[in-house]
Design a protein around this motif. Structure first.
Motif, PDB file in Angstrom:
ATOM      1  N   ASN A 383      50.707  54.202  41.380  1.00 48.27           N
ATOM      2  CA  ASN A 383      51.847  53.728  40.602  1.00 48.27           C
ATOM      3  C   ASN A 383      51.627  52.242  40.321  1.00 48.27           C
ATOM      4  O   ASN A 383      52.095  51.371  41.061  1.00 48.27           O
ATOM      5  CB  ASN A 383      53.148  53.950  41.379  1.00 48.27           C
ATOM      6  CG  ASN A 383      54.375  53.642  40.533  1.00 48.27           C
ATOM      7  OD1 ASN A 383      54.303  52.914  39.544  1.00 48.27           O
ATOM      8  ND2 ASN A 383      55.514  54.193  40.932  1.00 48.27           N
ATOM      9  N   ALA A 484      45.492  53.312  25.228  1.00 49.02           N
ATOM     10  CA  ALA A 484      45.477  54.776  25.326  1.00 49.02           C
ATOM     11  C   ALA A 484      44.116  55.335  24.938  1.00 49.02           C
ATOM     12  O   ALA A 484      43.582  56.233  25.602  1.00 49.02           O
ATOM     13  CB  ALA A 484      46.572  55.365  24.439  1.00 49.02           C
ATOM     14  N   GLU A 493      44.513  59.704  32.688  1.00 47.33           N
ATOM     15  CA  GLU A 493      45.759  60.166  32.076  1.00 47.33           C
ATOM     16  C   GLU A 493      46.791  59.072  31.885  1.00 47.33           C
ATOM     17  O   GLU A 493      47.778  59.265  31.171  1.00 47.33           O
ATOM     18  CB  GLU A 493      46.363  61.289  32.934  1.00 47.33           C
ATOM     19  CG  GLU A 493      45.476  62.533  33.012  1.00 47.33           C
ATOM     20  CD  GLU A 493      46.083  63.600  33.899  1.00 47.33           C
ATOM     21  OE1 GLU A 493      47.091  63.292  34.582  1.00 47.33           O
ATOM     22  OE2 GLU A 493      45.557  64.728  33.908  1.00 47.33           O
ATOM     23  N   SER A 494      46.603  57.921  32.517  1.00 41.71           N
ATOM     24  CA  SER A 494      47.593  56.848  32.385  1.00 41.71           C
ATOM     25  C   SER A 494      46.905  55.495  32.442  1.00 41.71           C
ATOM     26  O   SER A 494      45.815  55.355  33.008  1.00 41.71           O
ATOM     27  CB  SER A 494      48.648  56.942  33.494  1.00 41.71           C
ATOM     28  OG  SER A 494      48.050  56.748  34.765  1.00 41.71           O
ATOM     29  N   THR A 496      48.082  51.034  32.439  1.00 39.23           N
ATOM     30  CA  THR A 496      49.184  50.079  32.529  1.00 39.23           C
ATOM     31  C   THR A 496      48.782  48.762  31.883  1.00 39.23           C
ATOM     32  O   THR A 496      47.671  48.268  32.103  1.00 39.23           O
ATOM     33  CB  THR A 496      49.567  49.828  34.002  1.00 39.23           C
ATOM     34  OG1 THR A 496      49.940  51.074  34.598  1.00 39.23           O
ATOM     35  CG2 THR A 496      50.729  48.857  34.107  1.00 39.23           C
ATOM     36  N   VAL A 515      57.680  52.707  29.035  1.00 39.45           N
ATOM     37  CA  VAL A 515      56.712  53.767  29.326  1.00 39.45           C
ATOM     38  C   VAL A 515      56.719  54.723  28.138  1.00 39.45           C
ATOM     39  O   VAL A 515      57.759  55.287  27.796  1.00 39.45           O
ATOM     40  CB  VAL A 515      57.064  54.533  30.620  1.00 39.45           C
ATOM     41  CG1 VAL A 515      56.031  55.629  30.868  1.00 39.45           C
ATOM     42  CG2 VAL A 515      57.136  53.589  31.810  1.00 39.45           C
ATOM     43  N   VAL A 517      54.216  57.769  25.868  1.00 38.76           N
ATOM     44  CA  VAL A 517      53.024  58.613  25.809  1.00 38.76           C
ATOM     45  C   VAL A 517      52.380  58.423  24.441  1.00 38.76           C
ATOM     46  O   VAL A 517      53.015  58.637  23.405  1.00 38.76           O
ATOM     47  CB  VAL A 517      53.369  60.089  26.042  1.00 38.76           C
ATOM     48  CG1 VAL A 517      52.120  60.955  25.879  1.00 38.76           C
ATOM     49  CG2 VAL A 517      53.967  60.277  27.431  1.00 38.76           C
ATOM     50  N   VAL A 521      48.289  60.084  26.510  1.00 38.48           N
ATOM     51  CA  VAL A 521      48.086  59.174  27.645  1.00 38.48           C
ATOM     52  C   VAL A 521      49.385  58.417  27.907  1.00 38.48           C
ATOM     53  O   VAL A 521      50.008  57.891  26.979  1.00 38.48           O
ATOM     54  CB  VAL A 521      46.949  58.170  27.365  1.00 38.48           C
ATOM     55  CG1 VAL A 521      46.821  57.171  28.510  1.00 38.48           C
ATOM     56  CG2 VAL A 521      45.630  58.901  27.154  1.00 38.48           C
ATOM     57  N   GLU A 522      49.793  58.371  29.161  1.00 41.71           N
ATOM     58  CA  GLU A 522      50.993  57.615  29.529  1.00 41.71           C
ATOM     59  C   GLU A 522      50.646  56.128  29.609  1.00 41.71           C
ATOM     60  O   GLU A 522      49.820  55.721  30.426  1.00 41.71           O
ATOM     61  CB  GLU A 522      51.533  58.096  30.870  1.00 41.71           C
ATOM     62  CG  GLU A 522      52.834  57.403  31.273  1.00 41.71           C
ATOM     63  CD  GLU A 522      53.368  57.907  32.599  1.00 41.71           C
ATOM     64  OE1 GLU A 522      54.080  58.932  32.588  1.00 41.71           O
ATOM     65  OE2 GLU A 522      53.047  57.282  33.633  1.00 41.71           O
ATOM     66  N   SER A 524      52.129  52.470  30.290  1.00 42.05           N
ATOM     67  CA  SER A 524      53.232  51.674  30.839  1.00 42.05           C
ATOM     68  C   SER A 524      52.997  50.208  30.505  1.00 42.05           C
ATOM     69  O   SER A 524      51.878  49.700  30.654  1.00 42.05           O
ATOM     70  CB  SER A 524      53.314  51.843  32.359  1.00 42.05           C
ATOM     71  OG  SER A 524      53.513  53.196  32.711  1.00 42.05           O
TER      72      SER A 524
END
Length: 531
Positions: A383, A484, A493-494, A496, A515, A517, A521-522, A524
């Motif tokens: 996270n 992304a 997949e993510s 930041t 946040v 998508v 791709v997530e 943040s």
């Protein structure tokens, strides 16, 4: 058995080497000239440190002697012994140290007391030679600039009066000063005829390591050789230095294949514990206040145009720190932009400058004493927004103790705002302190285009932080898409984004922290206030 050699000229009888026949032939042709010209050229051979200039000079001499020994005299010597020599008090004075070197290096041991005597050395009637002379002088940069000016001015006069002297061809070998960049007179020679010593090609690097495998019988995985080329961009001194480390000092055993594991260990030690004169020289120049600000900007800016006549650019270019790369702009035009010369140089400068600017110790604890970072590591995936929240809390604790981490840090001259690289270096330093014992935190340079990502590898967990500076809301959209696309290319997949913005109002920071998508791709965004 032959060895790799990273210091001093390579001897192909004792060291692994490539012949570079085309480069040697070019040097020979420059010195000999064409039959129509009836004379050779006066030109410069230049390149950064440890790239093979002296080796090339000696090979050119050997080739000319093999082909033209009955027609020409070939002489080479070095000004290296004159390093640190001061300029003469009067511009017309001939330095005694230079006179002694000439007396030692030239036939008949002539005593030169002034510049007229110097010119007469090459005279057809009163000189030292009975046939045309090919002269190669190494380490010319060791002379004071005004003395280089005086000397090459004499050579230019000799070139213009070739019918009266025997100096057929001349090559001055060095790094930068011989090009006349720092001289008010400019270069006395045609710079277009200067010969730059290029890096090794990928095939030449493969050939060096093929020779080692053939002679030693020890296998090297092809991916390792490819990594060496990619890491160094073929810089000769660094290619051979990695060869020394890999095949000698950190060789796990002649009966074992040199694989990715061996390479990663060498790569790590090359950055942390192994001294290398070329690299130390580069870092020293990068730490110079005249260039440090530009280089920190280069870590985060992809579109700085390169101009050879720009003093910072040509200084860093000719010393092997940056290079021009031709890129196509969004409008379809092409432009040379500034890039670091290799991933290894870029990585080492990042390490050095981050420590130089931020330091290696935090003024307070990176985390609260009882903080176990459960919200960061408690799930299957990292996270990172929660981790960046911890960083924001750290900045708040600094402020509460009246500690300003941004004080006296590099700022843009245009608007006095902090440069993006400062935030990047500071966050990187904090991450090392906060999670460095449980994660590998490493800067990655995925494209060499002024983009640095901070990668975290914590056991089976992996995360990516991209550091950005706020420009406007539209730019955030572009940053999201870029992040992304990059994450998707890595199968992550993510991702930041740490968005530094010169605003401290928490309501603004909260609105910018989102946040979304993007292309599966997530992404943040965590807005971090700084002033």
């Amino acid at each position: 058995m032959k060895l790799f050699c990273s210091y001093g000229p390579v001897d192909c009888k004792a060291h692994f080497c490539v012949q570079r026949k085309a480069l040697i032939a070019t040097g020979v042709q420059q010195l000999m000239g064409s039959p129509e010209e009836k004379s050779g050229h006066y030109f410069t051979i230049w390149a950064p440190r440890q790239t093979g200039k002296t080796w090339l000079m000696r090979r050119i001499k050997q080739e000319i002697l093999q082909q033209y020994s009955d027609e020409f005299t070939v002489l080479n010597f070095s000004f290296g012994a004159l390093r640190g020599m001061s300029s003469p008090e009067k511009s017309t004075d001939f330095p005694p140290a230079l006179s002694r070197l000439i007396q030692k290096s030239l036939p008949k041991k002539p005593f030169v007391k002034n510049w007229d005597d110097f010119s007469q050395l090459f005279s057809k009637t009163e000189g030292l030679w009975d046939r045309p002379l090919i002269l190669l002088i190494d380490e010319v940069d060791t002379l004071p600039l005004d003395l280089i000016d005086l000397m090459v001015a004499q050579f230019r006069e000799l070139y213009l009066e070739r019918e009266t002297n025997l100096l057929h061809g001349l090559a001055l070998v060095g790094v930068r000063a011989i090009l006349g960049i720092e001289s008010k007179r400019g270069s006395p020679f045609n710079i277009q005829r200067s010969l730059q010593v290029p890096n090794l090609t990928q095939e030449e690097v493969k050939e060096l390591y093929r020779q080692y495998q053939a002679e030693s019988g020890q296998l090297i995985e092809a991916t390792v050789v490819k990594q060496i080329y990619h890491t160094t961009k073929g810089q000769p001194g660094l290619v051979s230095w990695f060869g020394e480390l890999l095949t000698e000092k950190y060789n796990p055993g002649a009966d074992q294949t040199l694989d990715e594991k061996a390479w990663k260990l060498v790569w790590h030690f090359a950055r942390t514990r192994e001294p290398n004169n070329t690299l130390l020289n580069i870092i020293a120049k990068a730490r110079d206040s005249d260039y440090q600000g530009f280089l920190t900007t280069l870590f985060t800016t992809s579109n700085i145009p390169f101009f050879f006549h720009q003093p910072k650019h040509n200084y860093l270019y000719l010393h092997g720190i940056i290079e021009p790369t031709l890129e196509t702009l969004p409008n379809g035009e092409t432009q040379d932009v500034c890039r670091f010369t290799s991933p290894f140089v870029q990585q080492c400068l990042y390490d050095a400058l981050s420590q130089e600017i931020i330091g290696t110790e935090t003024p307070i604890l990176a985390l609260e004493p009882l903080d176990e970072l459960t919200e960061v590591f408690g799930e299957a995936s990292l996270n990172l927004p929660a981790l960046l929240t911890k960083y924001k809390e750290y900045l708040a604790r600094l402020k509460a103790q009246d500690i300003n981490p941004w004080q006296e840090q590099p700022r843009r001259k245009t608007d006095l705002k902090l440069t993006e690289a400062v935030g990047q270096f500071h966050l990187f330093s904090w991450l090392i302190d906060a999670v460095g014992r449980r994660c590998i935190v490493s800067p990655e340079f995925p494209t060499g285009n002024g983009k640095v990502d901070l990668h975290l590898r914590c056991g089976n967990q992996r995360g990516i932080i991209e550091v950005k500076s706020f420009v406007n809301s539209y730019q955030i959209q572009l940053d999201r898409k870029q992040a992304a696309d990059y994450a998707k290319s890595l199968g992550v997949e993510s991702v930041t984004i740490a968005l530094f913005i010169p605003v401290l109002e928490e309501t603004v920071l909260e609105k910018l922290s989102t946040v979304k998508v993007v292309n599966g791709v997530e992404v943040s965004v965590v807005a971090i206030g700084w002033v």
